[in-house]
Design a protein around this motif. Sequence first.
Motif, PDB file in Angstrom:
ATOM      1  N   ALA A  78       8.676  35.041 -27.446  1.00  0.00           N
ATOM      2  CA  ALA A  78       9.817  35.950 -27.397  1.00  0.00           C
ATOM      3  C   ALA A  78       9.659  37.010 -26.314  1.00  0.00           C
ATOM      4  O   ALA A  78      10.639  37.501 -25.756  1.00  0.00           O
ATOM      5  N   ASP A  79       8.380  37.374 -26.008  1.00  0.00           N
ATOM      6  CA  ASP A  79       8.147  38.403 -24.993  1.00  0.00           C
ATOM      7  C   ASP A  79       8.163  37.851 -23.576  1.00  0.00           C
ATOM      8  O   ASP A  79       8.037  38.607 -22.604  1.00  0.00           O
ATOM      9  N   ALA A  80       8.305  36.523 -23.426  1.00  0.00           N
ATOM     10  CA  ALA A  80       8.364  35.845 -22.119  1.00  0.00           C
ATOM     11  C   ALA A  80       7.097  36.043 -21.292  1.00  0.00           C
ATOM     12  O   ALA A  80       7.100  35.789 -20.097  1.00  0.00           O
ATOM     13  N   SER A  81       6.005  36.497 -21.925  1.00  0.00           N
ATOM     14  CA  SER A  81       4.752  36.665 -21.184  1.00  0.00           C
ATOM     15  C   SER A  81       3.607  35.899 -21.823  1.00  0.00           C
ATOM     16  O   SER A  81       2.463  36.034 -21.408  1.00  0.00           O
ATOM     17  N   SER A  82       3.903  35.117 -22.843  1.00  0.00           N
ATOM     18  CA  SER A  82       2.873  34.311 -23.498  1.00  0.00           C
ATOM     19  C   SER A  82       3.470  32.962 -23.864  1.00  0.00           C
ATOM     20  O   SER A  82       4.693  32.806 -23.960  1.00  0.00           O
ATOM     21  N   LEU A  83       2.599  31.972 -24.062  1.00  0.00           N
ATOM     22  CA  LEU A  83       3.040  30.631 -24.421  1.00  0.00           C
ATOM     23  C   LEU A  83       2.828  30.380 -25.905  1.00  0.00           C
ATOM     24  O   LEU A  83       1.831  30.802 -26.481  1.00  0.00           O
ATOM     25  N   LEU A  84       3.786  29.670 -26.501  1.00  0.00           N
ATOM     26  CA  LEU A  84       3.645  29.210 -27.874  1.00  0.00           C
ATOM     27  C   LEU A  84       3.385  27.717 -27.848  1.00  0.00           C
ATOM     28  O   LEU A  84       4.153  26.959 -27.246  1.00  0.00           O
ATOM     29  N   LEU A  85       2.312  27.281 -28.484  1.00  0.00           N
ATOM     30  CA  LEU A  85       1.985  25.867 -28.606  1.00  0.00           C
ATOM     31  C   LEU A  85       2.106  25.497 -30.063  1.00  0.00           C
ATOM     32  O   LEU A  85       1.370  26.024 -30.908  1.00  0.00           O
ATOM     33  N   GLU A  86       3.057  24.620 -30.362  1.00  0.00           N
ATOM     34  CA  GLU A  86       3.370  24.304 -31.748  1.00  0.00           C
ATOM     35  C   GLU A  86       3.255  22.801 -32.013  1.00  0.00           C
ATOM     36  O   GLU A  86       3.742  21.997 -31.209  1.00  0.00           O
ATOM     37  N   PRO A  87       2.664  22.426 -33.139  1.00  0.00           N
ATOM     38  CA  PRO A  87       2.650  20.999 -33.512  1.00  0.00           C
ATOM     39  C   PRO A  87       4.074  20.506 -33.748  1.00  0.00           C
ATOM     40  O   PRO A  87       4.942  21.257 -34.214  1.00  0.00           O
ATOM     41  N   LEU A  88       4.320  19.251 -33.383  1.00  0.00           N
ATOM     42  CA  LEU A  88       5.638  18.636 -33.582  1.00  0.00           C
ATOM     43  C   LEU A  88       5.546  17.640 -34.731  1.00  0.00           C
ATOM     44  O   LEU A  88       4.635  16.819 -34.773  1.00  0.00           O
TER      45      LEU A  88
ATOM     46  N   GLN B 181      -2.569  15.738 -30.913  1.00  0.00           N
ATOM     47  CA  GLN B 181      -1.404  15.782 -31.787  1.00  0.00           C
ATOM     48  C   GLN B 181      -0.118  15.894 -30.957  1.00  0.00           C
ATOM     49  O   GLN B 181      -0.144  16.304 -29.802  1.00  0.00           O
ATOM     50  N   PRO B 182       1.046  15.543 -31.549  1.00  0.00           N
ATOM     51  CA  PRO B 182       2.322  15.835 -30.887  1.00  0.00           C
ATOM     52  C   PRO B 182       2.518  17.352 -30.824  1.00  0.00           C
ATOM     53  O   PRO B 182       2.335  18.049 -31.824  1.00  0.00           O
ATOM     54  N   VAL B 183       2.882  17.855 -29.653  1.00  0.00           N
ATOM     55  CA  VAL B 183       2.948  19.308 -29.440  1.00  0.00           C
ATOM     56  C   VAL B 183       4.149  19.641 -28.563  1.00  0.00           C
ATOM     57  O   VAL B 183       4.528  18.854 -27.680  1.00  0.00           O
ATOM     58  N   GLN B 184       4.740  20.807 -28.803  1.00  0.00           N
ATOM     59  CA  GLN B 184       5.697  21.357 -27.852  1.00  0.00           C
ATOM     60  C   GLN B 184       5.177  22.691 -27.349  1.00  0.00           C
ATOM     61  O   GLN B 184       4.509  23.428 -28.086  1.00  0.00           O
ATOM     62  N   VAL B 185       5.484  23.004 -26.085  1.00  0.00           N
ATOM     63  CA  VAL B 185       5.049  24.246 -25.444  1.00  0.00           C
ATOM     64  C   VAL B 185       6.292  24.979 -24.962  1.00  0.00           C
ATOM     65  O   VAL B 185       7.151  24.390 -24.293  1.00  0.00           O
ATOM     66  N   LYS B 186       6.388  26.268 -25.301  1.00  0.00           N
ATOM     67  CA  LYS B 186       7.531  27.067 -24.864  1.00  0.00           C
ATOM     68  C   LYS B 186       7.090  28.513 -24.687  1.00  0.00           C
ATOM     69  O   LYS B 186       5.997  28.906 -25.115  1.00  0.00           O
ATOM     70  N   LEU B 187       7.949  29.309 -24.066  1.00  0.00           N
ATOM     71  CA  LEU B 187       7.649  30.730 -23.914  1.00  0.00           C
ATOM     72  C   LEU B 187       7.847  31.460 -25.227  1.00  0.00           C
ATOM     73  O   LEU B 187       8.755  31.137 -26.004  1.00  0.00           O
TER      74      LEU B 187
END
Length: 266
Positions: free
Chosen positions: A253-263, A245-251
Motif C-alpha cells: 500500500a505504501d508503494a515502497s515495499s513488495l508483498l509476496l503472497e502464496p496463491l 509454491q505458487p506466488v504473486q508479487v505486488k506493491l
Amino acid sequence: MKKSKQAPLIEFKGSTAPVIVVTLRSLEPEALHSAAQEIFGDSHFFDGDAGLLELAHAGEQERADWDTICQCFARHGLKVIGVRGGNPALQASAQAAGLPVFPVDERSQRPAPQAAPSQAAPSQAAPEPDPTPPQLAAEAAPAAPGAPDPGPRRTLIVDRPLRSGQQVYARGCDLVVLAAVNPGAEVIADGNIHIYAPLRGRALAGATGDSKARIFTTRFEAELVSVAGVYRTFETGVPDHLAAQPVQVKLGADASSLLLEPLKLD
C-alpha cells in the motif's frame, strides 16, 4: 571466369542490446562497495551483463577512481561499458580512464528503483523504509514515466525455456511465459508477468512505472523480483513458506515495499 561473391569483412546492422543502468549517488569506492555488498552479497549476480553508470546524481565531484569503481561492479558480474550524465570534468576523467561517455536518454529520467525491505514475520510490523536514498540502484528497462494509457494491453507469449544470460522484454504489454525461467535468465514487462512454470531467475514487472503490475508464477524460486522499480533479492534463499509454491508479487500500500503472497490455485 566469374569471381565468387564474398561476404564483406565488416557489416553494420541496427540492434538493441540490453544494458543495466546503474545510478550512482556516491563515487567513493568504499561506500559503493558496501552498498553493492548489501544488495548482492557475494553473488556473481549479473552474469556478465553490460552496465552504464548514471552520474546525474553523483554530486559535483570532478574526478573518481574509475578502475576501482569498475572492479566493484565486476565482482558482481557487471561489466561497465561507459558513463552518462554528470559534470564535464567528471565525464573527462571517465574518458581519460577509457570509459566512453554516452548521451543522456530522456526516457530514462525516472526515479531510481529502491530495494524492498525484507518481509516481516506475521507477528512483527514491517520496518519503515529508509528515507535516505540508496547510493546505487540498477535500472532494468528505462522508459517514459506518466505515459498516456494506450488502451488494452497486448500480450507477449514465450513458450520456450529461458537459459542463463537470456532476456525477454515485453515492451508496452504483459508477458506470459509457458516454460521455466532458469537461474541467470531475466524476464521484463511494462505490464504484468505470468509464469506458468518455475521462476528461478529474475522477473521485473511494471518496468515503466506501473504500480498496479504484478508477477504470478506457479513455482517461486526467484533470484530477484521487481514491481515498478521496487525490488527484492534472494541471495540467502526464498522464504520457506513461499519456496516452490505458487506466488504473486505486488506493491504494498505504501508503494515502497513488495508483498509476496502464496496463491491458491485449487
